[in-house]
Every structure is written in C-alpha cells, then in structure tokens.
Scaffold this motif. Structure first.
Motif, PDB file in Angstrom:
ATOM      1  N   ARG A  54       0.818  -1.222   0.000  1.00  0.00           N
ATOM      2  CA  ARG A  54       0.000   0.000   0.000  1.00  0.00           C
ATOM      3  C   ARG A  54       0.850   1.268   0.000  1.00  0.00           C
ATOM      4  N   ILE A  55       2.040   1.198  -0.528  1.00  0.00           N
ATOM      5  CA  ILE A  55       2.889   2.384  -0.572  1.00  0.00           C
ATOM      6  C   ILE A  55       2.420   3.303  -1.709  1.00  0.00           C
ATOM      7  N   THR A  56       2.798   4.559  -1.580  1.00  0.00           N
ATOM      8  CA  THR A  56       2.403   5.578  -2.562  1.00  0.00           C
ATOM      9  C   THR A  56       3.650   6.322  -3.044  1.00  0.00           C
ATOM     10  N   ASP A  57       3.418   7.400  -3.796  1.00  0.00           N
ATOM     11  CA  ASP A  57       4.544   8.212  -4.274  1.00  0.00           C
ATOM     12  C   ASP A  57       5.350   8.794  -3.120  1.00  0.00           C
ATOM     13  N   THR A  58       4.693   9.083  -2.019  1.00  0.00           N
ATOM     14  CA  THR A  58       5.408   9.651  -0.860  1.00  0.00           C
ATOM     15  C   THR A  58       6.424   8.666  -0.326  1.00  0.00           C
ATOM     16  N   GLY A  59       6.047   7.379  -0.216  1.00  0.00           N
ATOM     17  CA  GLY A  59       6.986   6.389   0.281  1.00  0.00           C
ATOM     18  C   GLY A  59       8.135   6.150  -0.663  1.00  0.00           C
ATOM     19  N   VAL A  60       7.869   6.078  -1.990  1.00  0.00           N
ATOM     20  CA  VAL A  60       8.946   5.880  -2.957  1.00  0.00           C
ATOM     21  C   VAL A  60       9.884   7.081  -2.975  1.00  0.00           C
ATOM     22  N   GLY A  61       9.344   8.261  -2.685  1.00  0.00           N
ATOM     23  CA  GLY A  61      10.204   9.444  -2.638  1.00  0.00           C
ATOM     24  C   GLY A  61      11.233   9.395  -1.528  1.00  0.00           C
ATOM     25  N   LYS A  62      11.027   8.557  -0.495  1.00  0.00           N
ATOM     26  CA  LYS A  62      12.023   8.428   0.572  1.00  0.00           C
ATOM     27  C   LYS A  62      13.312   7.785   0.077  1.00  0.00           C
ATOM     28  N   LEU A  63      13.235   7.043  -1.039  1.00  0.00           N
ATOM     29  CA  LEU A  63      14.429   6.388  -1.566  1.00  0.00           C
ATOM     30  C   LEU A  63      15.401   7.371  -2.212  1.00  0.00           C
ATOM     31  N   VAL A  64      14.928   8.583  -2.504  1.00  0.00           N
ATOM     32  CA  VAL A  64      15.801   9.594  -3.111  1.00  0.00           C
ATOM     33  C   VAL A  64      15.777  10.881  -2.288  1.00  0.00           C
ATOM     34  N   ALA A  65      15.418  10.782  -1.031  1.00  0.00           N
ATOM     35  CA  ALA A  65      15.304  11.975  -0.180  1.00  0.00           C
ATOM     36  C   ALA A  65      16.591  12.184   0.596  1.00  0.00           C
ATOM     37  N   ILE A  66      17.684  12.440  -0.130  1.00  0.00           N
ATOM     38  CA  ILE A  66      18.969  12.679   0.511  1.00  0.00           C
ATOM     39  C   ILE A  66      19.810  13.546  -0.425  1.00  0.00           C
ATOM     40  N   ILE A  67      20.712  14.295   0.158  1.00  0.00           N
ATOM     41  CA  ILE A  67      21.633  15.135  -0.625  1.00  0.00           C
ATOM     42  C   ILE A  67      22.892  14.327  -0.900  1.00  0.00           C
ATOM     43  N   GLU A  68      23.194  14.111  -2.175  1.00  0.00           N
ATOM     44  CA  GLU A  68      24.353  13.313  -2.584  1.00  0.00           C
ATOM     45  C   GLU A  68      25.261  14.166  -3.462  1.00  0.00           C
ATOM     46  N   ASP A  69      26.503  14.338  -3.008  1.00  0.00           N
ATOM     47  CA  ASP A  69      27.504  15.145  -3.733  1.00  0.00           C
ATOM     48  C   ASP A  69      27.013  16.576  -3.951  1.00  0.00           C
ATOM     49  N   GLY A  70      26.326  17.112  -2.968  1.00  0.00           N
ATOM     50  CA  GLY A  70      25.877  18.487  -3.033  1.00  0.00           C
ATOM     51  C   GLY A  70      24.609  18.721  -3.814  1.00  0.00           C
ATOM     52  N   SER A  71      24.016  17.668  -4.372  1.00  0.00           N
ATOM     53  CA  SER A  71      22.790  17.819  -5.155  1.00  0.00           C
ATOM     54  C   SER A  71      21.668  17.048  -4.480  1.00  0.00           C
ATOM     55  N   PRO A  72      20.453  17.581  -4.548  1.00  0.00           N
ATOM     56  CA  PRO A  72      19.335  16.886  -3.906  1.00  0.00           C
ATOM     57  C   PRO A  72      18.909  15.654  -4.701  1.00  0.00           C
ATOM     58  N   TYR A  73      17.992  14.911  -4.100  1.00  0.00           N
ATOM     59  CA  TYR A  73      17.443  13.708  -4.713  1.00  0.00           C
ATOM     60  C   TYR A  73      18.546  12.702  -5.031  1.00  0.00           C
ATOM     61  N   GLY A  74      19.314  12.412  -4.027  1.00  0.00           N
ATOM     62  CA  GLY A  74      20.366  11.409  -4.187  1.00  0.00           C
ATOM     63  C   GLY A  74      19.888  10.024  -3.781  1.00  0.00           C
ATOM     64  N   ARG A  75      20.765   9.020  -3.908  1.00  0.00           N
ATOM     65  CA  ARG A  75      20.429   7.636  -3.589  1.00  0.00           C
ATOM     66  C   ARG A  75      20.603   7.394  -2.087  1.00  0.00           C
ATOM     67  N   VAL A  76      19.557   6.910  -1.450  1.00  0.00           N
ATOM     68  CA  VAL A  76      19.641   6.585  -0.020  1.00  0.00           C
ATOM     69  C   VAL A  76      20.376   5.268   0.179  1.00  0.00           C
ATOM     70  N   PHE A  77      20.039   4.243  -0.631  1.00  0.00           N
ATOM     71  CA  PHE A  77      20.715   2.951  -0.560  1.00  0.00           C
ATOM     72  C   PHE A  77      21.712   2.882  -1.708  1.00  0.00           C
ATOM     73  N   LYS A  78      22.969   3.085  -1.410  1.00  0.00           N
ATOM     74  CA  LYS A  78      24.003   3.179  -2.448  1.00  0.00           C
ATOM     75  C   LYS A  78      24.204   1.862  -3.181  1.00  0.00           C
TER      76      LYS A  78
END
Length: 478
Positions: free
Chosen positions: A231-255
């Motif tokens: 029952r996940i939605t777009d909000t839950g999938v957005g947590k997978l890219v909710a991190i700053i990576e190399d100074g840019s937003p929308y980075g990978r949470v699980f490398k």
C-alpha cells in the motif's frame, strides 16, 4: 587363501564387531566427533535394525511394522556428524510446528532456512529462532507470523536475507523492529500491509545519520527490496531519493541497491517510478514487468525465483526440495522431535500426588490446659473434656458449620472462645461453679475470632448456665 585375503576378511570381521559393540552400548551422550560420514551411514543402518528388533520383541510379533526412530537415538549423530548448511522445509507445512523450531537449535552449521507455507507456526514459537546463532538467510513467506515475530527476528544479528512475503499480520510496526539487522541485504515485504511509514523507517537512519548515536540501527547495505502488492504511494517511494548526494538533492539513499520491485502498487505513479529508475540507474529487463527494476537481467531472474508473489495452491505448487543424504536424516530428526513433543504436550503434565488425608479433627479441652486443641476423635479418652454429641450437633446447625469443617474451625479460632461468669471463672461449661451468672463474650485479638466467640457465648447463654461446685457439694442450677 592368500594372506592378503585373510587379512582383509579379518579386518571386516573386526569392523563388524566394533560396529555391533558401538551400537549395543549406544547412549544419547556418546561423543562421535571423530566419526567419518561413511561410517555414520553404517552406524545408522545398524541402529535402525536394532530398534526394529527391540520393537518386534516388545510387541511379540516378528512381522510387526518398524516403529519410527526416537530422536534420542539420533541425537549423537545430529550433534557431531550430520551437517547441513541449508534446509528447505517448505514441503512440511502439514507437520511443522513451534516445537520443530526447538529441534533446529541443535543443528550446528545451519545458515539458510526455508519455512515457506508452514501455516502452524506462531509468533510465540518464532522466539526460538534467535537460538540459531549461524543463521544468515530466513524465508518465512506465506505463514501466519506477524509483528511479534518480526521483533523476535531482530535477535538474529547475522541475517543477510529475510523473506517476509505474504505475512498478513505484518505492519509498519513490525518493519520498524527490523532496524537492528545491520547486515541485512535482501528484504521482501511483498503482499503485506505495509505503507509509506515502512519506507520511512528503513531509510531514516541513512537519511539522518546523526540520529544513529550508537550505530546499532539502520539497513544501509540493502541490495534487494521487494515491495510488490503493498500500500505504498509516491510519498513512500520518494524516501528512496530523499537525501543530498555530492551536493545535489534527490540522491540515492541505498548506495548498493540492485533490485527494486514495485509491481501491483496502484498508489505509485509513473513519475515516481521514473525518478527512482533514473537515479539508481535501473532497467526493466523482464518482459511485461515494467515496475520490476534491476541493474541486470541475471539479478532480476534470481530475485524473481526468490520471491513468491502469489500464494501456492494445488494448481501452483512448490517444487520438491532437493536434499542430500545428511539433510534427509536431519529432516527425519526434526519430524521425530516434533512428534515426541506434540505427544508430550497432548498428554499434559503429570498429575500432582494426592494430598495426605488426615483424620478429621474435633475441638476439645484437656485437663492439663483449659485451651482448645485439635485432636483426632479416636484419641479422645475419658481424661478429655469434650462437648457432648447432642450439643455439638446443635452448635453446628445453629452456626452453619458442618461437622466435617471442625478442622478449619479449629484453625480459625486460634484463641478459643470461652464462657466467663461474673466471678471471673473461665472453666469449661461441663464444670460446675458455685455462683450463678450469665455468660458473656470476651474480646479476642482478631475480628474473626471475636465473631466466633460471640456466637459461642450466645449459644451457651441460650443452652446452659455456668455453675461451680460448692464446698458442701451442692449444685445450684438456673
């Protein structure tokens, strides 16, 4: 015969005699740490033959079918000789119970365990899984486990693969209890009731590392994540890219993420799937599975064989497991252990010994002491002053006490009620006083004793009077 032939024959005879002696003096505590695997097969065959002979002798029938081997005879071989790193019990769904998990604790070297479709497992029985110290891969898909079982699985720190597909009782709270599994690399939550909060829990300590003060939580090394039919939605999938990576937003949470399945998730739209696919460099290698994302075709095929997205039925059955000779013997040990534990549970605990019956006691006086005592009726002699049978019966009827409860009456009245006259005499009613007075009740230390005393005193007032023998030997009566 040649000398070499005679030597070979004598060595076989010695080996046979040694085998017979070993099985004759068999005991569950026997150590077999130096026994080779090939010899263990001969020992096993000889043990089965001896057990069959003993069963036929006990039954008195030489044609009686062989009885199943008890687990006590198999235990030395299970403990010291037989080894299996993987065990598939998916074909034992009709007999695998919580007791079976207790038998698995004795299997040394077990690293992978599959319990798919074992519907008799419960949350309380899963508390025995942490006893498997070397367990690395666990599959409990399509069982009846829930959040409590997930909390017990957190006690297996060596887990790297965990398949929780089809657990109807698993919710976001159960996913939160899995965070202590730092080594977890494969996680399947397909066909469960998890929501966006589950992904929030899984990514929290990676997105906010300062919150992980002791470093004992988080699943940052996750490689496979199965979220199909949830029952996940777009909000839950957005947590997978909710991190700053190399100074840019929308980075990978699980490398290290290599596989992500979002099939049958109507709450997730195409833009969210596209965003995750681009950020992680995924592809959709499987045909007709546009939401099964992976980095290679080999990974997608391996993951699709690992997860059963639909419950097995008669038309869609599981393939039979392929076991070695040792693994087959270990499964028979688990079956024997389960059978014996179930029989012991059905028999129930042994009945407690019957309480020692003591003769009913009666309240009486003695000449040595004017106090009440509990004595057996047969021990009452002429030297004891006791209530008459007629008066005792009247007393019991008036107060509601039965004659059989005289023992409890005696234990309740620790300080017995006495009838006292105006002159201060506290003699038993059977003795006579010279002066006539009305009996009154005396106070006792407890409320229960004083109530009993008031009853006794009122009874004596209605039934008799207290008199004392005079110096002239006359008796006065009211």
């Amino acid at each position: 015969r040649k000398p070499c032939e005679r030597m070979a024959e004598s060595s076989k005879t010695l080996a046979r005699l040694a085998l017979l002696e070993l099985c004759r003096s068999w005991h569950p505590s026997r150590s077999l740490s130096c026994l080779p695997l090939e010899l263990s097969r001969l020992v096993w065959e000889q043990l089965k033959a001896n057990h069959a002979l003993e069963h036929q002798a006990a039954a008195g029938d030489h044609d009686a079918p062989a009885a199943p081997m008890p687990c006590a005879l198999m235990f030395p071989l299970v403990r010291d000789v037989w080894r299996a790193s993987e065990m598939d019990l998916s074909d034992g769904g009709r007999w695998i119970t919580d007791a079976s998990l207790g038998a698995l604790a004795y299997l040394d070297g077990l690293a992978s365990l599959r319990l798919t479709l074992c519907r008799f497992l419960t949350d309380s029985g899963s508390a025995q899984l942490p006893r498997l110290s070397g367990l690395q891969a666990l599959d409990v898909s399509w069982t009846e486990l829930g959040d409590r079982a997930a909390g017990h699985l957190a006690g297996c720190p060596g887990l790297t693969s965990l398949n929780l597909t089809g657990l109807g009782g698993l919710t976001d709270r159960g996913v939160a209890s899995l965070l202590p599994l730092r080594r977890l690399q494969r996680l399947s939550l397909a066909s469960t009731s998890v929501t966006d909060a589950a992904l929030d829990y899984l990514t929290y300590y990676t997105r906010f590392p300062e919150a992980n003060t002791d470093g004992a939580r988080g699943v940052s090394d996750l490689r496979w994540l199965e979220l199909s039919n949830t029952r996940i939605t777009d909000t839950g999938v957005g947590k997978l890219v909710a991190i700053i990576e190399d100074g840019s937003p929308y980075g990978r949470v699980f490398k290290q993420l290599e596989y992500l399945a979002l099939s049958m998730t109507p709450g997730v739209g195409p833009p969210a799937v596209r965003q995750v696919r681009v950020k992680y460099g995924f592809d959709a290698p499987l045909p007709n599975a546009q939401r099964t994302l992976a980095k290679s075709n080999a990974v997608a095929l391996e993951a699709s064989n690992w997860v059963l997205r639909f419950r097995p039925t008669k038309e869609r059955q599981l393939p039979p497991p392929d076991r070695t000779w040792e693994a087959t013997r270990l499964v028979s040990y688990v079956a024997a252990y389960t059978r014996e534990m179930s029989a012991a549970a059905a028999a129930g605990p042994p009945p407690p010994p019957p309480p020692a019956r003591s003769a009913s006691t009666t309240i009486c006086w003695t000449r040595s002491s004017p106090s009440w005592r509990s004595a057996r009726p047969g021990a009452l002699g002429r030297e004891r002053w006791s209530l008459s049978s007629r008066r005792r019966t009247s007393w019991c009827r008036w107060t509601g006490y039965s004659h059989r409860r005289s023992a409890s009456l005696a234990s309740t009245a620790r300080t017995p009620p006495r009838a006292s006259c105006a002159s201060g005499c506290t003699s038993p009613p059977s003795r006579r006083c010279a002066s006539t007075a009305t009996t009154t009740s005396t106070r006792t230390r407890s409320t229960r004793e004083s109530g009993l005393q008031r009853r006794w005193s009122s009874f004596c007032t209605r039934r008799s009077t207290c008199t004392r023998r005079s110096s002239a030997g006359t008796r006065s009566r009211t």
